[in-house]
Design a protein around this motif. Sequence first.
Motif, short mmCIF file in Angstrom:
data_model
loop_
_atom_site.label_atom_id
_atom_site.label_comp_id
_atom_site.label_asym_id
_atom_site.label_seq_id
_atom_site.Cartn_x
_atom_site.Cartn_y
_atom_site.Cartn_z
N ASP A 1 35.06 48.97 -78.14
CA ASP A 1 34.44 49.45 -76.90
C ASP A 1 33.14 48.69 -76.60
OD1 ASP A 1 36.44 51.25 -76.63
OD2 ASP A 1 35.29 52.99 -77.27
N GLU A 2 32.50 48.24 -77.68
CA GLU A 2 31.26 47.48 -77.51
C GLU A 2 31.54 45.99 -77.42
OE1 GLU A 2 27.89 48.47 -77.67
OE2 GLU A 2 28.52 50.58 -77.53
N PHE A 3 32.26 45.50 -78.42
CA PHE A 3 32.57 44.08 -78.48
C PHE A 3 33.79 43.89 -79.36
CE2 PHE A 3 32.26 39.73 -80.00
CZ PHE A 3 31.95 39.04 -78.84
N GLY A 4 34.92 43.64 -78.73
CA GLY A 4 36.17 43.48 -79.48
C GLY A 4 36.58 42.02 -79.55
N ILE A 5 37.71 41.80 -80.19
CA ILE A 5 38.14 40.41 -80.40
C ILE A 5 38.48 39.73 -79.07
CG2 ILE A 5 40.58 40.95 -80.80
CD1 ILE A 5 40.35 38.74 -83.11
N TYR B 1 37.09 43.07 -87.85
CA TYR B 1 37.64 44.42 -88.00
C TYR B 1 37.21 45.31 -86.84
CZ TYR B 1 38.32 49.11 -90.01
OH TYR B 1 38.68 50.42 -90.25
N HIS B 2 38.16 46.02 -86.29
CA HIS B 2 37.84 46.98 -85.22
C HIS B 2 37.59 48.36 -85.81
CE1 HIS B 2 39.71 44.74 -81.50
NE2 HIS B 2 38.56 44.23 -81.89
N SER B 3 36.34 48.82 -85.70
CA SER B 3 36.00 50.16 -86.17
C SER B 3 35.94 51.12 -84.98
CB SER B 3 34.66 50.14 -86.90
OG SER B 3 33.63 49.74 -86.02
N ASN B 4 35.99 52.40 -85.30
CA ASN B 4 35.95 53.43 -84.25
C ASN B 4 36.94 53.12 -83.14
OD1 ASN B 4 34.36 55.73 -84.60
ND2 ASN B 4 32.50 54.50 -84.48
N ALA B 5 38.16 52.84 -83.53
CA ALA B 5 39.11 52.32 -82.56
C ALA B 5 40.51 52.81 -82.88
CB ALA B 5 39.09 50.80 -82.60
N LYS B 6 41.40 52.59 -81.94
CA LYS B 6 42.81 52.82 -82.18
C LYS B 6 43.57 51.56 -81.84
CE LYS B 6 43.12 57.80 -81.77
NZ LYS B 6 43.34 58.91 -80.87
N PRO B 7 44.23 50.95 -82.80
CA PRO B 7 44.22 51.36 -84.20
C PRO B 7 43.04 50.74 -84.94
CG PRO B 7 45.69 49.51 -83.91
CD PRO B 7 45.09 49.80 -82.56
N LEU B 8 42.69 51.35 -86.06
CA LEU B 8 41.72 50.73 -86.97
C LEU B 8 42.43 49.60 -87.67
CD1 LEU B 8 40.33 54.03 -88.47
CD2 LEU B 8 39.04 52.44 -87.03
N ALA B 9 41.92 48.39 -87.53
CA ALA B 9 42.65 47.25 -88.07
C ALA B 9 41.80 46.00 -88.14
CB ALA B 9 43.87 46.96 -87.20
N ILE B 10 42.24 45.10 -89.04
CA ILE B 10 41.74 43.74 -89.03
C ILE B 10 42.54 42.99 -87.97
CG2 ILE B 10 41.53 41.60 -90.34
CD1 ILE B 10 41.20 43.35 -92.87
N VAL B 11 41.84 42.46 -86.99
CA VAL B 11 42.55 41.96 -85.80
C VAL B 11 42.55 40.44 -85.68
CG1 VAL B 11 42.26 44.07 -84.47
CG2 VAL B 11 40.46 42.33 -84.42
N GLY B 12 41.83 39.77 -86.57
CA GLY B 12 41.83 38.32 -86.48
C GLY B 12 40.84 37.68 -87.42
N ILE B 13 40.66 36.38 -87.22
CA ILE B 13 39.82 35.58 -88.11
C ILE B 13 38.76 34.85 -87.28
CG2 ILE B 13 39.78 33.64 -89.72
CD1 ILE B 13 42.69 34.22 -90.34
#
Length: 157
Positions: free
Chosen positions: A14-18, A56-68
Amino acid sequence: MAEKRYWLMKSEPDEFGIDDLASRENQTTYWEGVRNYQARNFMRDEMKVGDKVFFYHSNAKPLAIVGIMEVASEPYPDPSQFDPNSKYFDEKATEEKPRWFLVDVKLVEKFEKPVLRDDIKKEETLSDMMLIAKGSRLSIQPVTEYQWEKVLKMAGK
DNA sequence: GCCAACGTTGGC
DNA sequence: GCCAACGTTGGC
């Protein structure tokens, strides 16, 4: 040759995603807003240009490692600490004595298949990952080489 | 939205 | 230097 280091950095999408990173010029940004000394110390003292980083996406759906990502600069003072209009403003920091440091990070790849926190928790050999340790809130964490390779495999790499 | 775990602040 | 109070993180 220096030992290769791996990291994990958290952000709330929500703040800064991949996808926000992907849309930045050169797919690079400065990792502003870290206000925890341990996390700061990793950036200031340990990170080297070229180090690989899980996003890593925290406080999110889904919680996951989303990239490098990879570390794309030497450490330098976080400009937001001097900016009274920034929510990361720190009145105790001065240009002469900055408190907070950051590095630039550049997107390497976004996983087609993010590695879910739930799946990491199910994976016995990853049980010592700091990410899933009880009460672990550190927003920047070291990752071992084994953990790095294992997560990559889970991402289908 | 709740709340446990943790980090920081500040009075003493 | 201790520690209670407070604020934040972040999974659930």
